[in-house]
Design a protein around this motif. Structure first.
Motif, PDB file in Angstrom:
ATOM      1  N   ARG A   1       0.284 -93.013  45.382  1.00  0.00           N
ATOM      2  CA  ARG A   1       0.343 -94.428  45.294  1.00  0.00           C
ATOM      3  C   ARG A   1       1.829 -94.712  45.413  1.00  0.00           C
ATOM      4  NH1 ARG A   1      -4.460 -94.653  47.180  1.00  0.00           N
ATOM      5  NH2 ARG A   1      -6.295 -94.268  45.873  1.00  0.00           N
ATOM      6  N   PRO A   2       2.043 -95.787  46.124  1.00  0.00           N
ATOM      7  CA  PRO A   2       3.513 -96.364  46.133  1.00  0.00           C
ATOM      8  C   PRO A   2       3.836 -96.971  44.915  1.00  0.00           C
ATOM      9  CG  PRO A   2       2.068 -97.771  47.671  1.00  0.00           C
ATOM     10  CD  PRO A   2       1.356 -96.695  46.992  1.00  0.00           C
ATOM     11  N   ALA A   3       4.991 -96.672  44.477  1.00  0.00           N
ATOM     12  CA  ALA A   3       5.785 -97.286  43.197  1.00  0.00           C
ATOM     13  C   ALA A   3       5.883 -98.608  43.188  1.00  0.00           C
ATOM     14  CB  ALA A   3       7.028 -96.489  43.050  1.00  0.00           C
ATOM     15  N   ARG A   4       5.564 -99.496  42.436  1.00  0.00           N
ATOM     16  CA  ARG A   4       5.733-101.001  42.487  1.00  0.00           C
ATOM     17  C   ARG A   4       6.930-101.307  41.748  1.00  0.00           C
ATOM     18  NH1 ARG A   4      -0.109-103.616  41.339  1.00  0.00           N
ATOM     19  NH2 ARG A   4      -0.933-102.689  43.103  1.00  0.00           N
TER      20      ARG A   4
END
Length: 142
Positions: free
Chosen positions: A139-142
């Motif tokens: 998942r992409p980092a936020r």
């Protein structure tokens, strides 16, 4: 028990999964029927009670998690081929092997076979081909 991680290095098509024995007795089947809301009378055959065939769908869990370690485990599909509904009280052997590993949309999948057979005679009750995701795409980092 220290298990190898399920990945492309440790898990190859043709690899056997760690077999286990199970007795499909009254307590086992009663617990299953309680979860499904079915009645024991639904599985009364001409020669007495039989094991509900849907029980075989869940045979993969102990088989795969007793052979490999992985965190995710997202169910994708299972296909059941039923040969015979065994009588209540049957002792069965659950075996299987890895069929393939593949990637789709950056998720990693495993497909394996499950065979449920009579522990003493070897007569097959069911085969299940099961596919699950064993690693979700990052998942992409936020």
């Amino acid at each position: 028990m220290d298990l190898p991680e399920l990945n492309e290095e440790n898990c190859k098509p043709g690899d056997k999964l760690r077999p286990y024995s199970v007795t499909y007795d009254e307590p086992f089947v009663a617990a299953f029927l309680e979860r499904t809301g079915e009645s024991p009378a639904d599985y009364e055959g001409p020669d007495g009670r039989v094991v509900p065939p849907a029980v075989f769908f869940s045979a993969y869990g102990r088989l795969i998690h007793g052979t490999y370690h992985y965190e995710t485990g997202v169910f994708v599909t299972s296909n059941l081929r039923l040969f015979k509904a065994p009588p209540l009280g049957t002792k069965a052997l659950v075996t299987g092997e890895v069929l393939r590993l593949f990637e789709r949309n950056d998720n990693k999948y495993v497909t394996f076979s499950v065979v449920v057979s009579d522990e003493s005679s070897g007569e097959r009750f069911a085969e299940v081909e099961h596919t699950s995701i064993y690693k979700l795409k990052p998942r992409p980092a936020r």
